[in-house]
Write an enzyme that holds these catalytic residues in place. Structure first.
Site, short mmCIF file in Angstrom:
data_model
loop_
_atom_site.label_atom_id
_atom_site.label_comp_id
_atom_site.label_asym_id
_atom_site.label_seq_id
_atom_site.Cartn_x
_atom_site.Cartn_y
_atom_site.Cartn_z
N ASP A 158 28.73 15.18 12.92
CA ASP A 158 30.03 15.27 12.29
C ASP A 158 30.59 16.77 12.05
O ASP A 158 29.71 17.53 12.14
CB ASP A 158 29.87 14.70 10.83
CG ASP A 158 31.12 14.79 10.15
OD1 ASP A 158 32.13 14.44 10.38
OD2 ASP A 158 31.10 15.16 8.95
N LYS A 175 35.31 5.87 10.83
CA LYS A 175 34.22 5.68 10.09
C LYS A 175 34.53 5.07 8.69
O LYS A 175 35.59 5.31 8.25
CB LYS A 175 33.44 7.24 9.68
CG LYS A 175 33.10 7.85 10.89
CD LYS A 175 32.71 9.37 10.55
CE LYS A 175 32.38 9.94 11.73
NZ LYS A 175 32.10 11.50 11.48
N ASP A 211 33.04 18.38 9.45
CA ASP A 211 33.46 19.11 8.02
C ASP A 211 32.38 18.50 7.23
O ASP A 211 31.93 17.20 7.21
CB ASP A 211 34.73 18.50 7.73
CG ASP A 211 35.26 19.51 6.53
OD1 ASP A 211 34.52 20.50 6.26
OD2 ASP A 211 36.27 19.36 6.06
#
Length: 226
Positions: A16, A143, A18
């Protein structure tokens, strides 16, 4: 408390962005509050954006009445805001060092950000752009759906079970688990108890040592325990 050190062999790593490689949480919160005020969302100044969720999914929750043209305009507005607001963007501990040691064919970024926003943030951060990436605007379902991480594993040429996901949010961890990946949770945006579905949890990427193997990479770390 930390547990005994473990060694984890994997063919690919799916990061991922951030909350794992960079932190732009200040920008995200400021921009969504501005966006909410612009579009008349009640209590705009106190709105807390759900971390790890695609902008289009946030928008559909805030403005379910938007038609396709309004959604497209709203997405352009929030994307422009976040690209311009990067003054306090920071690279998280261990990110540059870890990425520099990974062969380019062994890792990808899987993010809820759009491709344009992803590239803009990596440029500001001075981090490498991977050869393979999955952005929020290249998947049908974001997600916590498993689609993004299944796509990431496919881009690397591996099965999800051959990959380790590195995530900081419950939504992302859920996506990785549902995809069939092992998941390494990173503390920062959420408390440890919220990351309970992860296979392991560490404080930051600084806690991970990497060795390149003929068939992949080996991660060494001491996971946090209760």
């Amino acid at each position: 408390m930390t547990g005994e050190a473990v060694c984890v062999a994997t063919k690919g790593l799916l990061f991922d962005m951030d909350g794992v490689l960079i932190s732009s949480i200040g920008s995200v919160e400021r921009c969504w509050k501005r966006w909410c005020k612009r579009y008349g969302v009640p209590n705009a100044e106190s709105y807390q954006v759900p971390h790890g969720t695609r902008a289009v999914d946030v928008m559909r929750t805030l403005k379910p009445e938007f038609n396709q043209a309004q959604v497209a305009e709203g997405l352009r507005v929030i994307e422009d805001m976040e690209i311009e607001d990067t003054g306090d963007l920071t690279v998280l501990p261990g990110a540059k060092s870890l990425l520099s040691r990974l062969p380019p064919e062994r890792w990808a970024i899987v993010t809820s950000a759009t491709r344009r926003l992803l590239l803009g943030r990596l440029a500001v951060a001075g981090l490498p752009v991977p050869e393979r990436l999955v952005s929020g605007d290249t998947v049908e379902r974001g997600k916590p759906d498993p689609e993004p991480y299944r796509r990431g594993a496919e881009l690397l040429g591996f099965t999800p079970g051959e990959c380790v996901v590195v995530e900081d949010s419950p939504s992302g961890i859920g996506a990785g688990v549902a995809a069939g990946c092992r998941v390494l949770g990173i503390l920062g945006t959420h408390e440890m108890g919220e990351l309970h579905a992860a296979t392991w949890i560490v404080r930051s990427l600084e806690d991970i040592a990497v060795s390149v193997l003929e068939e992949g990479v080996e991660l060494r770390f001491s996971p946090l325990g209760p």
